[in-house]
Design an enzyme around this catalytic site. Structure first.
Site, PDB file in Angstrom:
ATOM      1  CD  GLU A 115     -16.474  -0.206   9.839  1.00 42.16           C
ATOM      2  OE1 GLU A 115     -15.986  -0.500   8.735  1.00 42.16           O
ATOM      3  OE2 GLU A 115     -15.873   0.467  10.698  1.00 42.16           O
ATOM      4  CD1 TRP A 152     -15.847   4.357   9.193  1.00 43.53           C
ATOM      5  CD2 TRP A 152     -14.659   5.592   7.762  1.00 43.53           C
ATOM      6  NE1 TRP A 152     -14.821   4.958   9.895  1.00 43.53           N
ATOM      7  CE2 TRP A 152     -14.085   5.714   9.043  1.00 43.53           C
ATOM      8  CE3 TRP A 152     -14.086   6.283   6.699  1.00 43.53           C
ATOM      9  CZ2 TRP A 152     -12.953   6.503   9.291  1.00 43.53           C
ATOM     10  CZ3 TRP A 152     -12.963   7.070   6.929  1.00 43.53           C
ATOM     11  CH2 TRP A 152     -12.415   7.174   8.218  1.00 43.53           C
ATOM     12  CD1 TRP A 176       4.630   6.360  -6.020  1.00 44.54           C
ATOM     13  CD2 TRP A 176       4.717   5.294  -4.063  1.00 44.54           C
ATOM     14  NE1 TRP A 176       3.676   6.911  -5.206  1.00 44.54           N
ATOM     15  CE2 TRP A 176       3.699   6.272  -4.003  1.00 44.54           C
ATOM     16  CE3 TRP A 176       4.954   4.492  -2.943  1.00 44.54           C
ATOM     17  CZ2 TRP A 176       2.925   6.472  -2.873  1.00 44.54           C
ATOM     18  CZ3 TRP A 176       4.179   4.689  -1.819  1.00 44.54           C
ATOM     19  CH2 TRP A 176       3.173   5.672  -1.786  1.00 44.54           C
ATOM     20  CG  ASN A 182     -13.741  -5.233   6.809  1.00 48.56           C
ATOM     21  OD1 ASN A 182     -13.706  -5.772   5.713  1.00 48.56           O
ATOM     22  ND2 ASN A 182     -14.862  -4.801   7.357  1.00 48.56           N
ATOM     23  CD1 TRP A 223      -0.634   5.555  -3.263  1.00 52.63           C
ATOM     24  CD2 TRP A 223      -2.664   4.916  -3.906  1.00 52.63           C
ATOM     25  NE1 TRP A 223      -1.242   6.647  -3.853  1.00 52.63           N
ATOM     26  CE2 TRP A 223      -2.495   6.271  -4.256  1.00 52.63           C
ATOM     27  CE3 TRP A 223      -3.875   4.290  -4.207  1.00 52.63           C
ATOM     28  CZ2 TRP A 223      -3.472   7.027  -4.900  1.00 52.63           C
ATOM     29  CZ3 TRP A 223      -4.866   5.035  -4.850  1.00 52.63           C
ATOM     30  CH2 TRP A 223      -4.661   6.392  -5.184  1.00 52.63           C
ATOM     31  CD1 TRP A 236      -6.707  -0.285  -1.845  1.00 54.65           C
ATOM     32  CD2 TRP A 236      -4.520  -0.120  -1.436  1.00 54.65           C
ATOM     33  NE1 TRP A 236      -6.194  -1.545  -1.888  1.00 54.65           N
ATOM     34  CE2 TRP A 236      -4.845  -1.476  -1.655  1.00 54.65           C
ATOM     35  CE3 TRP A 236      -3.195   0.213  -1.162  1.00 54.65           C
ATOM     36  CZ2 TRP A 236      -3.890  -2.498  -1.597  1.00 54.65           C
ATOM     37  CZ3 TRP A 236      -2.241  -0.796  -1.110  1.00 54.65           C
ATOM     38  CH2 TRP A 236      -2.594  -2.131  -1.327  1.00 54.65           C
TER      39      TRP A 236
END
Length: 440
Positions: free
Chosen positions: A262, A265, A294, A329, A347, A370
């Site tokens: 993590e 990341w 969208w 998370n 988004w 995202w």
């Protein structure tokens, strides 16, 4: 400013590193030739954009600054606290003090990069050295590269290379305490209050700036279940640097490879932002995804924001976010996927909402997450992978404990029907994505 000195000084500019211990830039500042004066600027370019004047993040920063000042006072030192636009502040500072050098730690966000470039020019005209140091990451943007010398855009090979390179040299702490005698002795700085800056103090029980080894030992088994206290909640401390990344990585290597991943990341997304700054300016990492048509439906977006979608796990997550500025998370992935794929809403709307609400908001991680959920980012979930919120709830909240905590009307006549059918939404999403990618 109440600091009165004609002595030549070094300034250390605190930003995302609100601690004295194991602070790279502060360490190098304290080893410079001149006595060190710490500085913090409450940046109006950032604060003026915050519509919520009871923003707990501002209280967190203010408290962290107060803690720093308390530490500095034990060393007979203090901190310059400024409120304003950084370029104006720096123009005033260079006229007020005899500054030899300025040290700070690198911030990789687009706004920060441009701001620092402009500050560099102001200092250069006065012959003042401006030095930036790596502190908030183990490896910055050009330190982990492929064998061809290019930036990794897929996490797994990046993490493998990261682990191969990481050793005790990179994880050793900067011994700032050895040099604290090099702070300029002074006291009496008057500090603007939160009220002076237009903000209110928020009573909030912030998580501690540490992760227990016991939690890490169970992290792999418990982190995906939102009803359990299985995540670290360390994000806000990483964001504002009240904890050292080197300390956390040492702890993770000893107790949890999953937690270490993590942290990697986080570094992966930081180097993506640094090398591909367009992702921090509202653009998809994968350009064809900017062709998606969208649905800009404000009523549907409002239901998502308020946690009234009729999908219990989504609603629980959004209500948790709205109530305490945190979302588990696993649930962040589900709520993000729901907005972009079930509702087919841009988004960027969701990214901006998270940025407004999350106490641990970090541009690189928020954008990365995202775009991953949407399918437009690096190493993203393929666009045809669409989370089923009902199945996710059954798997990760099987007793509905998390859902019932945040959605008390769940299971009653007051709880709304699903605002969109999963099968229909999936098919609509696949068609919209395919049409865009065929063009791209």
């Amino acid at each position: 400013m109440s600091l009165k000195t004609k002595e030549k000084i070094t300034l250390f500019w605190f930003r995302r590193d609100l601690r004295l211990q194991d602070n790279a830039g502060l360490y190098y500042a304290l080893r410079s030739e001149y006595p060190v004066v710490p500085l913090f600027i409450f940046d109006r370019n950032i604060l003026d954009d915050l519509e919520e004047k009871r923003d707990a993040r501002v209280t967190f920063i203010y408290q962290a600054i107060q803690n720093l000042r308390d530490e500095l006072k034990t060393l007979d030192a203090d901190m310059l606290i400024e409120y304003g636009y950084p370029l104006e502040v720096w123009r005033k500072l260079v006229e007020t003090y005899d500054i030899a050098e300025v040290y700070t730690n690198t911030d990789y966000e687009p706004y920060a990069t441009e701001r620092d470039r402009d500050v560099y020019q102001i200092l250069k005209k006065k012959g003042i050295v401006f030095k930036t140091c790596k502190d908030q990451v183990i490896f910055d943007k050009q330190e982990i590269l492929t064998s061809q010398g290019s930036t990794y855009t897929v996490f797994t090979p990046y993490s493998r290379a990261w682990k191969e390179k990481c050793n005790d040299f990179y994880l050793s702490s900067y011994p700032t305490r050895k040099y604290t005698g090099n702070f300029l002795p002074w006291k009496g700085q008057s500090v603007p209050s939160l009220a002076d800056m237009g903000f209110q103090v928020v009573a909030y029980d912030f998580p501690p700036a540490r992760v227990s080894s016991a939690l890490l030992e169970k992290y792999d088994q418990e982190r995906d279940f939102p009803a359990m206290e299985g995540t670290s909640r360390i994000g806000i401390h990483l964001r504002f640097g009240t904890v050292s990344i080197r300390k956390l990585v040492r702890q993770a290597r000893e107790h949890s490879q999953t937690f270490l991943n993590e942290l990697i990341w986080r570094e992966f997304y930081q180097q993506i932002l640094a090398n591909f700054p367009h992702v921090g300016k509202g653009e998809a990492f994968r350009k064809p995804y900017d062709h998606i048509k969208w649905r800009y439906d404000e009523a549907d977006f409002k239901k998502w924001c308020e946690g009234k979608t009729g999908y219990p796990l989504v609603d629980a997550g959004m209500r948790q976010l709205n109530a305490i500025g945190f979302m588990h998370n696993r649930v962040r992935m589900v709520t993000a996927s729901f907005l972009a794929k079930h509702l087919l809403i841009d988004w960027r709307w969701g990214e901006a909402y998270f940025a407004e609400k999350l106490l641990d908001y970090d541009l690189a991680a928020n954008n990365g997450g995202w775009q991953w959920a949407t399918g437009s980012g690096t190493d993203a979930a393929p666009y045809f992978r669409i989370f089923n919120p009902t199945a996710q709830a059954e798997k990760f909240d099987p007793k509905n404990e998390y859902i019932r905590k945040w959605v008390p009307e769940f299971g009653t006549a007051d709880y709304p029907e699903p605002m969109v059918d999963h099968k229909m939404a999936r098919e609509r999403c696949l068609k919209a994505y395919k049409d865009a990618l065929d063009k791209g």
